[in-house]
Design an enzyme around this catalytic site. Sequence first.
Site, PDB file in Angstrom:
ATOM      1  N   LYS A  10      49.537  38.364  42.191  1.00 33.54           N
ATOM      2  CA  LYS A  10      49.736  37.187  41.343  1.00 33.54           C
ATOM      3  C   LYS A  10      51.234  36.935  41.103  1.00 33.54           C
ATOM      4  O   LYS A  10      52.081  37.783  41.416  1.00 33.54           O
ATOM      5  CB  LYS A  10      48.981  37.395  40.031  1.00 33.54           C
ATOM      6  CG  LYS A  10      47.458  37.527  40.232  1.00 33.54           C
ATOM      7  CD  LYS A  10      46.737  37.569  38.897  1.00 33.54           C
ATOM      8  CE  LYS A  10      45.229  37.677  39.101  1.00 33.54           C
ATOM      9  NZ  LYS A  10      44.516  37.524  37.799  1.00 33.54           N
ATOM     10  N   TYR A  50      39.390  29.226  41.362  1.00 30.73           N
ATOM     11  CA  TYR A  50      38.777  29.846  40.182  1.00 30.73           C
ATOM     12  C   TYR A  50      37.667  28.988  39.583  1.00 30.73           C
ATOM     13  O   TYR A  50      37.371  29.121  38.391  1.00 30.73           O
ATOM     14  CB  TYR A  50      39.852  30.126  39.129  1.00 30.73           C
ATOM     15  CG  TYR A  50      40.657  31.386  39.388  1.00 30.73           C
ATOM     16  CD1 TYR A  50      40.059  32.646  39.339  1.00 30.73           C
ATOM     17  CD2 TYR A  50      42.023  31.329  39.654  1.00 30.73           C
ATOM     18  CE1 TYR A  50      40.792  33.807  39.550  1.00 30.73           C
ATOM     19  CE2 TYR A  50      42.768  32.488  39.871  1.00 30.73           C
ATOM     20  CZ  TYR A  50      42.142  33.720  39.813  1.00 30.73           C
ATOM     21  OH  TYR A  50      42.867  34.872  40.011  1.00 30.73           O
ATOM     22  N   PHE A  58      39.850  30.330  28.994  1.00 28.95           N
ATOM     23  CA  PHE A  58      41.168  30.614  29.576  1.00 28.95           C
ATOM     24  C   PHE A  58      41.398  29.911  30.916  1.00 28.95           C
ATOM     25  O   PHE A  58      42.408  30.167  31.584  1.00 28.95           O
ATOM     26  CB  PHE A  58      41.383  32.128  29.723  1.00 28.95           C
ATOM     27  CG  PHE A  58      40.295  32.835  30.499  1.00 28.95           C
ATOM     28  CD1 PHE A  58      40.298  32.851  31.888  1.00 28.95           C
ATOM     29  CD2 PHE A  58      39.272  33.499  29.830  1.00 28.95           C
ATOM     30  CE1 PHE A  58      39.308  33.505  32.603  1.00 28.95           C
ATOM     31  CE2 PHE A  58      38.268  34.158  30.539  1.00 28.95           C
ATOM     32  CZ  PHE A  58      38.286  34.154  31.931  1.00 28.95           C
ATOM     33  N   ARG A  86      38.611  47.226  43.707  1.00 23.85           N
ATOM     34  CA  ARG A  86      38.525  47.081  42.250  1.00 23.85           C
ATOM     35  C   ARG A  86      38.893  48.379  41.540  1.00 23.85           C
ATOM     36  O   ARG A  86      39.508  48.373  40.472  1.00 23.85           O
ATOM     37  CB  ARG A  86      37.135  46.591  41.847  1.00 23.85           C
ATOM     38  CG  ARG A  86      36.888  45.170  42.338  1.00 23.85           C
ATOM     39  CD  ARG A  86      35.470  44.706  42.124  1.00 23.85           C
ATOM     40  NE  ARG A  86      35.141  44.505  40.723  1.00 23.85           N
ATOM     41  CZ  ARG A  86      35.549  43.453  40.004  1.00 23.85           C
ATOM     42  NH1 ARG A  86      36.315  42.536  40.560  1.00 23.85           N
ATOM     43  NH2 ARG A  86      35.199  43.321  38.753  1.00 23.85           N
ATOM     44  N   THR A  92      40.457  44.663  34.293  1.00 29.86           N
ATOM     45  CA  THR A  92      41.172  43.390  34.123  1.00 29.86           C
ATOM     46  C   THR A  92      42.243  43.481  33.040  1.00 29.86           C
ATOM     47  O   THR A  92      43.367  43.013  33.218  1.00 29.86           O
ATOM     48  CB  THR A  92      40.163  42.275  33.724  1.00 29.86           C
ATOM     49  OG1 THR A  92      39.172  42.196  34.745  1.00 29.86           O
ATOM     50  CG2 THR A  92      40.845  40.932  33.574  1.00 29.86           C
ATOM     51  N   ARG A 103      46.838  47.981  37.763  1.00 28.52           N
ATOM     52  CA  ARG A 103      47.005  47.253  36.500  1.00 28.52           C
ATOM     53  C   ARG A 103      47.534  48.133  35.381  1.00 28.52           C
ATOM     54  O   ARG A 103      48.338  47.687  34.566  1.00 28.52           O
ATOM     55  CB  ARG A 103      45.691  46.576  36.133  1.00 28.52           C
ATOM     56  CG  ARG A 103      45.441  45.334  37.009  1.00 28.52           C
ATOM     57  CD  ARG A 103      44.027  44.897  36.926  1.00 28.52           C
ATOM     58  NE  ARG A 103      43.766  43.600  37.539  1.00 28.52           N
ATOM     59  CZ  ARG A 103      42.560  43.166  37.855  1.00 28.52           C
ATOM     60  NH1 ARG A 103      41.510  43.935  37.612  1.00 28.52           N
ATOM     61  NH2 ARG A 103      42.399  41.985  38.406  1.00 28.52           N
ATOM     62  N   ASN A 113      48.052  39.930  35.149  1.00 26.74           N
ATOM     63  CA  ASN A 113      47.577  41.283  35.462  1.00 26.74           C
ATOM     64  C   ASN A 113      47.801  41.674  36.925  1.00 26.74           C
ATOM     65  O   ASN A 113      47.095  42.511  37.466  1.00 26.74           O
ATOM     66  CB  ASN A 113      46.118  41.471  35.015  1.00 26.74           C
ATOM     67  CG  ASN A 113      45.164  40.553  35.749  1.00 26.74           C
ATOM     68  OD1 ASN A 113      45.588  39.679  36.505  1.00 26.74           O
ATOM     69  ND2 ASN A 113      43.878  40.751  35.554  1.00 26.74           N
ATOM     70  N   HIS A 116      44.454  40.285  41.837  1.00 33.47           N
ATOM     71  CA  HIS A 116      43.061  39.828  41.795  1.00 33.47           C
ATOM     72  C   HIS A 116      42.314  40.555  42.903  1.00 33.47           C
ATOM     73  O   HIS A 116      42.899  40.860  43.944  1.00 33.47           O
ATOM     74  CB  HIS A 116      42.987  38.316  42.040  1.00 33.47           C
ATOM     75  CG  HIS A 116      41.609  37.843  42.392  1.00 33.47           C
ATOM     76  ND1 HIS A 116      40.659  37.567  41.434  1.00 33.47           N
ATOM     77  CD2 HIS A 116      41.006  37.647  43.595  1.00 33.47           C
ATOM     78  CE1 HIS A 116      39.527  37.209  42.044  1.00 33.47           C
ATOM     79  NE2 HIS A 116      39.713  37.243  43.353  1.00 33.47           N
ATOM     80  N   GLU A 127      36.142  33.714  49.041  1.00 34.49           N
ATOM     81  CA  GLU A 127      37.582  33.802  48.750  1.00 34.49           C
ATOM     82  C   GLU A 127      38.398  34.060  50.015  1.00 34.49           C
ATOM     83  O   GLU A 127      39.508  33.548  50.149  1.00 34.49           O
ATOM     84  CB  GLU A 127      37.813  34.894  47.699  1.00 34.49           C
ATOM     85  CG  GLU A 127      37.209  34.516  46.350  1.00 34.49           C
ATOM     86  CD  GLU A 127      37.365  35.585  45.291  1.00 34.49           C
ATOM     87  OE1 GLU A 127      37.965  36.657  45.571  1.00 34.49           O
ATOM     88  OE2 GLU A 127      36.890  35.355  44.161  1.00 34.49           O
TER      89      GLU A 127
HETATM   90  P1  CMP Z   1      40.937  37.763  38.166  1.00 36.06           P
HETATM   91  O1  CMP Z   1      40.326  38.963  38.806  1.00 36.06           O
HETATM   92  O2  CMP Z   1      41.981  37.047  38.912  1.00 36.06           O
HETATM   93  O3  CMP Z   1      39.753  36.729  37.833  1.00 36.06           O
HETATM   94  C1  CMP Z   1      39.739  35.914  36.688  1.00 36.06           C
HETATM   95  C2  CMP Z   1      40.954  36.099  35.858  1.00 36.06           C
HETATM   96  O4  CMP Z   1      40.910  35.526  34.579  1.00 36.06           O
HETATM   97  C3  CMP Z   1      41.171  37.569  35.589  1.00 36.06           C
HETATM   98  O5  CMP Z   1      41.577  38.193  36.765  1.00 36.06           O
HETATM   99  C4  CMP Z   1      42.191  37.534  34.465  1.00 36.06           C
HETATM  100  O6  CMP Z   1      43.527  37.593  34.927  1.00 36.06           O
HETATM  101  C5  CMP Z   1      41.918  36.185  33.846  1.00 36.06           C
HETATM  102  N1  CMP Z   1      41.475  36.381  32.486  1.00 36.06           N
HETATM  103  C6  CMP Z   1      40.376  37.037  32.082  1.00 36.06           C
HETATM  104  N2  CMP Z   1      40.307  37.004  30.739  1.00 36.06           N
HETATM  105  C7  CMP Z   1      41.396  36.333  30.305  1.00 36.06           C
HETATM  106  C8  CMP Z   1      41.877  35.979  29.027  1.00 36.06           C
HETATM  107  N3  CMP Z   1      41.219  36.327  27.908  1.00 36.06           N
HETATM  108  N4  CMP Z   1      43.036  35.279  28.968  1.00 36.06           N
HETATM  109  C9  CMP Z   1      43.677  34.913  30.101  1.00 36.06           C
HETATM  110  N5  CMP Z   1      43.260  35.236  31.341  1.00 36.06           N
HETATM  111  C10 CMP Z   1      42.131  35.935  31.424  1.00 36.06           C
END
Ligand code: CMP
Length: 141
Positions: A10, A50, A58, A86, A92, A103, A113, A116, A127
């Site tokens: 990211k 997404y 979010f 993962r 996450t 992470r 974070n 992905h 994807e």
């Molecule tokens: P990702 O695996 O890219 O898939 C969805 C993303 O949403 C996740 O990683 C997080 O980075 C993001 N995400 C999840 N929860 C929140 C949150 N509460 N605020 C902002 N981003 C979020």
Amino acid sequence: PVERTLSLIKPDGVERNLIGQVLSFFEKGGLKIVAMKMLHLTKAQAEEFYIVHKERPFYQELTEYMASGPIVAIVLEGENAIAKCREIMGATDPAEAAEGTIRKTFALSKGENTVHGSDSPESAAREIAFFFSELEICPRS
Ligand code: CMP
């Protein structure tokens, strides 16, 4: 089974010069890189990628963030690649991520974070196809 999964480094990872270190976590974890490219998504492209999170609170923040700078898209291949990716990434939320994960080591917040990873075989197929054509993937197993 040998699987493929899609990972993204990211904007916070690219910005902080963590590309090489993130790739090392995946390689040391036994996954093989079979495709990779750097690109800067538009807001509309981030929204499409997404789309499953469209109703989440979010969604706007997430898609603005993902369009805020360049990212690296990677196809990883290996035995149980989806779960393994993962595991290597960790939870996450970096506050919940296990020691030794990407992470835990690098992520700044739930949103920023660093990486992905696809969460299922169906997401992985969708994807991977979002970023790569079959010609751009180099099978290594
Ligand atoms: P990702 O695996 O890219 O898939 C969805 C993303 O949403 C996740 O990683 C997080 O980075 C993001 N995400 C999840 N929860 C929140 C949150 N509460 N605020 C902002 N981003 C979020």
